[in-house]
Design an enzyme around this catalytic site. Structure first.
Site, short mmCIF file in Angstrom:
data_model
loop_
_atom_site.label_atom_id
_atom_site.label_comp_id
_atom_site.label_asym_id
_atom_site.label_seq_id
_atom_site.Cartn_x
_atom_site.Cartn_y
_atom_site.Cartn_z
N ASN A 7 18.65 -0.44 -48.21
CA ASN A 7 18.90 -0.13 -46.82
C ASN A 7 18.12 -1.00 -46.32
O ASN A 7 16.77 -0.68 -45.91
CB ASN A 7 18.48 1.35 -46.76
CG ASN A 7 18.94 2.06 -45.27
OD1 ASN A 7 19.02 1.18 -44.59
ND2 ASN A 7 18.64 3.42 -45.07
N ARG A 83 23.52 -0.27 -47.96
CA ARG A 83 24.04 0.83 -46.80
C ARG A 83 24.51 -0.05 -45.41
O ARG A 83 23.52 -0.78 -45.16
CB ARG A 83 23.11 1.81 -46.62
CG ARG A 83 23.52 2.72 -45.53
CD ARG A 83 22.39 3.60 -45.26
NE ARG A 83 22.89 4.47 -44.36
CZ ARG A 83 22.23 5.44 -43.40
NH1 ARG A 83 21.04 5.22 -43.03
NH2 ARG A 83 22.77 5.98 -42.17
N HIS A 172 27.26 9.04 -40.61
CA HIS A 172 26.80 9.83 -42.18
C HIS A 172 28.11 9.99 -43.15
O HIS A 172 27.87 11.25 -43.72
CB HIS A 172 26.43 11.31 -41.38
CG HIS A 172 25.07 11.40 -40.49
ND1 HIS A 172 24.94 12.02 -39.45
CD2 HIS A 172 24.02 10.61 -40.85
CE1 HIS A 172 23.50 12.07 -39.37
NE2 HIS A 172 23.18 11.20 -39.94
N ARG A 233 17.81 12.69 -30.14
CA ARG A 233 19.15 12.29 -29.26
C ARG A 233 19.44 13.68 -28.60
O ARG A 233 19.48 14.72 -29.30
CB ARG A 233 20.02 11.81 -30.19
CG ARG A 233 19.83 10.34 -30.68
CD ARG A 233 20.78 9.87 -31.64
NE ARG A 233 20.35 8.79 -32.51
CZ ARG A 233 20.84 8.78 -33.90
NH1 ARG A 233 21.38 9.71 -34.32
NH2 ARG A 233 20.29 7.78 -34.50
N MET A 276 11.59 19.92 -36.68
CA MET A 276 12.11 21.46 -36.69
C MET A 276 11.02 22.42 -37.39
O MET A 276 11.09 23.33 -37.10
CB MET A 276 13.48 21.30 -37.50
CG MET A 276 14.26 22.72 -37.43
SD MET A 276 14.49 23.12 -35.76
CE MET A 276 15.80 22.07 -35.14
P1 AMP Z 1 16.21 14.02 -42.77
O1 AMP Z 1 16.55 13.04 -41.68
O2 AMP Z 1 17.69 14.68 -43.53
O3 AMP Z 1 15.24 13.37 -43.66
O4 AMP Z 1 15.71 15.58 -42.06
C1 AMP Z 1 14.32 15.22 -41.49
C2 AMP Z 1 14.11 16.37 -40.84
O5 AMP Z 1 14.03 17.71 -41.59
C3 AMP Z 1 12.77 16.47 -40.09
O6 AMP Z 1 12.48 15.77 -38.87
C4 AMP Z 1 12.36 18.02 -39.93
O7 AMP Z 1 12.95 18.33 -38.67
C5 AMP Z 1 13.49 18.81 -41.01
N1 AMP Z 1 12.71 19.55 -42.05
C6 AMP Z 1 12.34 18.85 -43.36
N2 AMP Z 1 11.58 19.97 -43.87
C7 AMP Z 1 11.82 21.07 -43.40
C8 AMP Z 1 11.60 22.67 -43.72
N3 AMP Z 1 11.14 22.91 -44.43
N4 AMP Z 1 12.07 23.41 -42.38
C9 AMP Z 1 12.77 22.99 -41.24
N5 AMP Z 1 12.87 21.70 -41.01
C10 AMP Z 1 12.71 20.93 -42.03
#
Ligand code: AMP
Length: 397
Positions: A7, A83, A172, A233, A276
């Site tokens: 990537n 990717r 996605h 976003r 989050m």
């Molecule tokens: P991703 O882009 O799929 O890697 O997701 C990343 C985002 O997942 C992070 O910015 C967090 O906001 C969220 N995240 C990761 N772990 C947790 C958790 N245990 N509870 C809530 N949100 C989470």
């Protein structure tokens, strides 16, 4: 087969060497700050993580380092899976890379100027360093190419579609397809007869309506900005409000692009974070701004699920994936709460709370009319599997 999954971003090269026999990454790593002084190479192998300062003046040099490490550790690369963010109107599925494919990826750089050019740089660098080893492009948009015209067109004069191909593309796709297939397999469903709503909730987020195993609608559009509220976003916003703010503040298009893509969403509402986990912590402590952010976030998801429910008419499963979708029982609960009587969706609170950290699980009760499922995504593995399939099909033909 050992597949190198790459990537390539504007200043990064993320990679995993995946053994498709067991789906496990043998080596994974990241070359960061490519093109600047201070480039580093961080990688994990055999349970150990190392970071080294490196000279990576361009992507060719960065990829050269990765390939040298792989060879020094005694592995051969059978194929490379890249990717690629935008496959435009041309690519419905992953393809073996040749000169014609390269020209299309270059052309679709007009549609994804931040993503396709570095993806292409990675492809060209690999060609130079690895010679004839087969390379496959796996597009984020490809899965959504089955969306019918009435769902992908915007209601603006047709000349903008005809001249510039302005339409919904969706992103996605690799993740939506992977979790769709995995969910169907785990639940023993025949994909050709299955409808699903897949919610990929990470820092970027999108929802897909899947009809009989094919993408039928999705929330991201011409760019990844449309749809859900994301980390930084805005997702859907009245374009009239955008024009008004630009006018009032004397903003250029690139100022507004930055505001909507980098300074909005959860970060914009909370003013503190796009994460989050921070929002949830504040929500449980009773912080008003965090409560508002979480309600706005979940309500947008609920709205899309509702809309897609009506578009699909029958839904077999609602699937949550991505960093938030896989790890946040409170988000899943707030999105699907209170639908027992109207739609017959019943969440099993205990299962919902327990299904976190990469676990697959059905989090609805056996009586629920629609299954609610948490299916961890794995985009790298999905790219490795696609790459192996394309290479094997090519060798057979
Ligand atoms: P991703 O882009 O799929 O890697 O997701 C990343 C985002 O997942 C992070 O910015 C967090 O906001 C969220 N995240 C990761 N772990 C947790 C958790 N245990 N509870 C809530 N949100 C989470």
């Amino acid at each position: 087969m050992k597949v190198l999954v790459l990537n390539s971003g504007s200043s990064t090269v993320k990679y995993q060497l995946i053994d498709t026999a067991n789906g496990e990454p043998v080596i994974k790593g990241l070359v960061d700050k490519v093109g600047s002084i201070g480039a580093t190479h961080t990688y994990s192998y055999n349970g150990e993580k190392k970071t080294e300062d490196v000279l990576a003046r361009d992507h060719r040099e960065a990829i050269g380092l990765v390939i040298k490490l792989i060879k020094d550790l005694g592995f051969e690369i059978d194929a490379v899976g890249h990717r690629v963010v935008h496959g435009g109107y041309k690519f419905f599925e992953s393809v073996l890379i040749n000169n014609e494919v390269i020209e299309y990826i270059r052309e679709f750089g007009k549609l994804a100027p931040l993503h396709n050019p570095p993806n292409l740089t990675g492809i060209l660098a690999c060609r130079e360093v690895l010679g004839d080893i087969p390379q496959v492009a796996v597009f984020d948009t490809a899965f959504h190419q089955t969306i019918p015209m009435e769902n992908y067109l915007y209601a603006i004069p047709m000349k903008f579609y005809e001249t510039y191909r302005v339409r919904r593309y969706g992103f996605h796709g690799t993740s939506h397809k992977y979790v769709m297939e995995k969910t169907a397999k785990e639940l023993g469903l025949d994909l050709s007869k299955t409808n699903m709503i897949t919610c990929h909730l990470g820092n970027g987020a999108s929802i897909a309506a899947i009809k009989e195993g094919k993408s039928f609608d999705t929330s991201m559009g011409f760019t990844p900005l449309e749809g859900l509220i994301m980390g930084t976003r805005s997702g859907d916003i009245d374009v009239g409000a955008v024009l008004y703010i630009m006018d009032k503040e004397g903003m250029t298009t690139s100022d507004m692009d930055r505001l909507l893509n980098k300074e909005s969403g959860i970060l914009g509402i909370t003013g503190i974070s796009n994460d989050m986990r921070i929002v949830e912590e504040g929500y449980f402590k009773g912080d008003e701004r965090m409560i508002l952010a979480l309600k706005m976030y979940c309500n947008r998801i609920r709205k899309y699920i509702g809309a897609y429910f009506f578009e699909l008419r029958k839904v077999d499963a609602i699937v949550f994936t991505g960093g938030v979708g896989e790890n946040s029982p409170i988000v899943r609960k707030l999105v699907l709460d209170g639908l027992e009587e109207s739609v017959g969706i019943i969440i099993d609170d205990k299962k919902n709370e327990e299904t976190i950290r990469g676990k697959f699980g059905v989090v609805s009760t056996p009586e629920s009319k629609v299954k609610v499922v948490v299916t961890p995504t794995n985009e790298e593995l999905a790219i490795a599997i696609e790459t192996e399939r394309v290479v094997k099909d090519y060798l057979k033909s």
